[in-house]
Write a protein that holds these residues in place. Structure first.
Motif, PDB file in Angstrom:
ATOM      1  N   LEU A   5      -6.109  19.642 -74.842  1.00 52.33           N
ATOM      2  CA  LEU A   5      -5.785  18.461 -74.733  1.00 52.33           C
ATOM      3  C   LEU A   5      -6.651  17.643 -73.523  1.00 52.33           C
ATOM      4  N   ASP A   6      -6.615  18.531 -72.322  1.00 54.10           N
ATOM      5  CA  ASP A   6      -7.312  18.043 -71.019  1.00 54.10           C
ATOM      6  C   ASP A   6      -8.627  17.797 -71.247  1.00 54.10           C
ATOM      7  N   LEU A   7      -9.447  18.767 -71.964  1.00 53.07           N
ATOM      8  CA  LEU A   7     -10.893  18.759 -72.227  1.00 53.07           C
ATOM      9  C   LEU A   7     -11.196  17.534 -73.426  1.00 53.07           C
ATOM     10  N   ASN A   8     -10.335  17.633 -74.344  1.00 47.38           N
ATOM     11  CA  ASN A   8     -10.580  16.494 -75.457  1.00 47.38           C
ATOM     12  C   ASN A   8     -10.195  15.003 -74.755  1.00 47.38           C
ATOM     13  N   ARG A   9      -9.174  15.021 -73.996  1.00 48.37           N
ATOM     14  CA  ARG A   9      -8.885  13.575 -73.346  1.00 48.37           C
ATOM     15  C   ARG A   9     -10.063  13.356 -72.363  1.00 48.37           C
ATOM     16  N   ALA A  10     -10.507  14.272 -71.578  1.00 50.75           N
ATOM     17  CA  ALA A  10     -11.984  13.899 -70.587  1.00 50.75           C
ATOM     18  C   ALA A  10     -12.970  13.360 -71.326  1.00 50.75           C
ATOM     19  N   ASN A  11     -13.164  13.951 -72.572  1.00 54.52           N
ATOM     20  CA  ASN A  11     -14.247  13.408 -73.617  1.00 54.52           C
ATOM     21  C   ASN A  11     -13.965  12.188 -74.012  1.00 54.52           C
ATOM     22  N   TRP A  12     -12.977  11.684 -74.535  1.00 52.71           N
ATOM     23  CA  TRP A  12     -12.574  10.532 -74.840  1.00 52.71           C
ATOM     24  C   TRP A  12     -12.509   9.428 -74.157  1.00 52.71           C
ATOM     25  N   ASP A  13     -11.864   9.848 -72.888  1.00 53.60           N
ATOM     26  CA  ASP A  13     -11.920   8.666 -71.661  1.00 53.60           C
ATOM     27  C   ASP A  13     -13.264   8.340 -71.345  1.00 53.60           C
ATOM     28  N   GLU A  14     -14.075   9.177 -71.530  1.00 51.80           N
ATOM     29  CA  GLU A  14     -15.799   8.868 -71.004  1.00 51.80           C
ATOM     30  C   GLU A  14     -16.322   8.086 -72.183  1.00 51.80           C
ATOM     31  N   ARG A  15     -15.884   8.537 -73.358  1.00 53.79           N
ATOM     32  CA  ARG A  15     -16.545   7.711 -74.396  1.00 53.79           C
ATOM     33  C   ARG A  15     -15.878   6.349 -74.776  1.00 53.79           C
ATOM     34  N   ALA A  16     -14.741   6.024 -74.496  1.00 55.57           N
ATOM     35  CA  ALA A  16     -14.050   4.857 -74.898  1.00 55.57           C
ATOM     36  C   ALA A  16     -14.901   3.630 -74.380  1.00 55.57           C
ATOM     37  N   PRO A  17     -15.272   3.432 -72.950  1.00 55.46           N
ATOM     38  CA  PRO A  17     -16.175   2.292 -72.728  1.00 55.46           C
ATOM     39  C   PRO A  17     -17.425   2.212 -73.198  1.00 55.46           C
ATOM     40  N   ALA A  18     -17.983   3.424 -73.494  1.00 59.93           N
ATOM     41  CA  ALA A  18     -19.353   3.461 -73.931  1.00 59.93           C
ATOM     42  C   ALA A  18     -19.404   2.944 -75.369  1.00 59.93           C
ATOM     43  N   HIS A  19     -18.185   3.216 -76.254  1.00 63.79           N
ATOM     44  CA  HIS A  19     -17.871   2.915 -77.723  1.00 63.79           C
ATOM     45  C   HIS A  19     -17.690   1.239 -77.710  1.00 63.79           C
ATOM     46  N   PRO A 179     -15.204  26.897 -90.471  1.00 63.57           N
ATOM     47  CA  PRO A 179     -14.033  27.257 -91.146  1.00 63.57           C
ATOM     48  C   PRO A 179     -13.803  25.976 -92.010  1.00 63.57           C
ATOM     49  N   TYR A 180     -13.203  26.244 -93.297  1.00 61.48           N
ATOM     50  CA  TYR A 180     -12.726  25.341 -94.061  1.00 61.48           C
ATOM     51  C   TYR A 180     -11.314  25.125 -93.896  1.00 61.48           C
ATOM     52  N   PHE A 181     -10.416  26.446 -93.596  1.00 61.47           N
ATOM     53  CA  PHE A 181      -9.383  26.408 -93.332  1.00 61.47           C
ATOM     54  C   PHE A 181      -8.722  26.409 -92.129  1.00 61.47           C
ATOM     55  N   GLU A 182      -7.567  25.950 -91.560  1.00 65.01           N
ATOM     56  CA  GLU A 182      -7.161  25.926 -90.155  1.00 65.01           C
ATOM     57  C   GLU A 182      -7.145  27.456 -89.327  1.00 65.01           C
ATOM     58  N   THR A 183      -7.664  27.650 -88.343  1.00 60.43           N
ATOM     59  CA  THR A 183      -7.793  28.772 -87.491  1.00 60.43           C
ATOM     60  C   THR A 183      -6.920  28.746 -86.307  1.00 60.43           C
ATOM     61  N   ALA A 184      -6.367  29.838 -85.999  1.00 59.35           N
ATOM     62  CA  ALA A 184      -5.773  29.559 -84.488  1.00 59.35           C
ATOM     63  C   ALA A 184      -6.419  29.549 -83.599  1.00 59.35           C
ATOM     64  N   GLU A 185      -7.744  29.922 -83.351  1.00 55.85           N
ATOM     65  CA  GLU A 185      -8.613  29.550 -82.424  1.00 55.85           C
ATOM     66  C   GLU A 185      -9.427  28.262 -82.622  1.00 55.85           C
ATOM     67  N   PRO A 186      -9.801  27.207 -81.709  1.00 54.64           N
ATOM     68  CA  PRO A 186     -10.617  26.055 -82.057  1.00 54.64           C
ATOM     69  C   PRO A 186     -12.162  26.619 -82.180  1.00 54.64           C
ATOM     70  N   LEU A 187     -12.826  25.506 -82.772  1.00 60.71           N
ATOM     71  CA  LEU A 187     -14.226  25.503 -82.670  1.00 60.71           C
ATOM     72  C   LEU A 187     -14.548  24.978 -81.245  1.00 60.71           C
ATOM     73  N   VAL A 188     -15.124  25.587 -80.440  1.00 56.22           N
ATOM     74  CA  VAL A 188     -15.527  24.890 -79.063  1.00 56.22           C
ATOM     75  C   VAL A 188     -17.195  24.515 -79.251  1.00 56.22           C
ATOM     76  N   TRP A 189     -17.158  23.040 -78.835  1.00 55.08           N
ATOM     77  CA  TRP A 189     -18.556  22.440 -78.859  1.00 55.08           C
ATOM     78  C   TRP A 189     -18.877  21.990 -77.256  1.00 55.08           C
ATOM     79  N   TRP A 210     -10.543  21.517 -84.802  1.00 59.10           N
ATOM     80  CA  TRP A 210     -10.083  22.539 -85.875  1.00 59.10           C
ATOM     81  C   TRP A 210     -10.389  21.728 -87.431  1.00 59.10           C
ATOM     82  N   ASN A 211     -10.477  22.392 -88.348  1.00 61.22           N
ATOM     83  CA  ASN A 211     -10.551  21.878 -89.386  1.00 61.22           C
ATOM     84  C   ASN A 211      -9.451  22.475 -90.153  1.00 61.22           C
TER      85      ASN A 211
END
Length: 285
Positions: A5-19, A179-189, A210-211
């Motif tokens: 949540l912290d990682l993804n929130r930081a990503n979207w917080d930065e992208r919001a004004p740019a978007h 992955p097509y199916f949901e996995t316990a661990e995330p894809l990290v980008w 996650w997919n």
């Protein structure tokens, strides 16, 4: 996974004004034209049907262009997003457009509490939302809890088959690399780009995603007692998901209308790929 949540929130917080500043989100068009609707909402408008007078909540609303569009179709809308910067941009857009829209800052799994247990006639979720959630069953529980009896979910999403493709494969073929199916661990980008035109150089570039297979999504909703009323797969998607392999086309804006929106589709043999889908489900009265 505890920091997703912290990682993804930081990503979207930065992208919001740019978007919000990007021409691709057409913020100025929304302000200048009180009848303008987002292309995501226009694409599904005949499938969405009448929403005038409905109490609606838009989960993962980002900067609120789809939320404003639902308001313009007559719904009483509340937008919810976990990014404070996104909520700030959404409120600014609503204010400039003269639209009385409520916005609440919360992640999806906390939505019921954040919204005070209010029931809604419509739960709306747009493209590119479910991949940020680690557990589709918990999402379905939230949707069911938010809907009043007789209320419905409307979901337009990128197809899990699309999310499973490796868009960087140099062969130019459709290669299943993730992955097509949901996995316990995330894809990290770790990706400094974004899906709209912008010159901003991003610093918060790591995300966890996650997919979720189409069957997993449908089953999760059915297990919460919802009744599936629509599932339509599309060969188009609102962004160039496979760079170099797609072209912009006029996509029909739902059945029974001559209106079109511009979306991306495979250039060669587009029938090979379900790129997105529209799903509706009803909570029995």
């Amino acid at each position: 996974m505890t920091d997703y949540l912290d990682l993804n929130r930081a990503n979207w917080d930065e992208r919001a004004p740019a978007h919000a500043a990007s021409p691709d989100y057409r913020v100025e068009r929304f302000v200048s034209d009180p009848a303008y609707l987002s292309e995501v909402v226009r694409f599904d408008q005949p499938r969405l049907g009448g929403v005038s007078g409905l109490d609606a909540v838009h989960l993962q609303c980002h900067i609120g262009t789809d939320t404003l569009s639902l308001h313009r179709l007559g719904a009483h809308v509340t937008g919810l997003d976990f990014s404070a910067a996104s909520i700030e941009q959404a409120r600014a857009l609503a204010q400039r457009a003269g639209a009385p829209i409520d916005y609440v800052e919360s992640d999806v799994y906390g939505a019921v509490e954040a919204l005070g247990g209010r029931p809604f006639d419509l739960v709306y979720t747009g493209v590119g939302a479910l991949c940020w959630l680690p557990d589709i069953r918990r999402w379905a529980q939230v949707v069911a809890a938010l809907l009043r009896p007789g209320g419905r979910l409307h979901l337009r999403e990128g197809h899990p088959m699309l999310w499973a493709l490796d868009e960087t494969d140099p062969s130019g073929k459709l290669v299943v690399g993730y992955p097509y199916f949901e996995t316990a661990e995330p894809l990290v980008w770790d990706d400094g780009s974004t899906y709209v035109e912008t010159d901003h150089e991003f610093a918060s570039t790591v995300t966890h995603e996650w997919n979720h297979g189409l069957g997993e999504i449908v089953t999760a909703l059915l297990e919460e007692g919802l009744r599936l009323t629509m599932l339509v797969e599309h060969d188009t998607v609102p962004w160039e998901a496979l760079p170099g392999q797609m072209e912009l086309v006029d996509a029909p804006a739902g059945p029974g209308t001559s209106d079109t929106v511009r979306e991306w589709r495979l250039r060669e043999r587009p029938e090979r790929l379900a790129a997105s889908y529209t799903l509706q489900a009803v909570k029995p009265a």
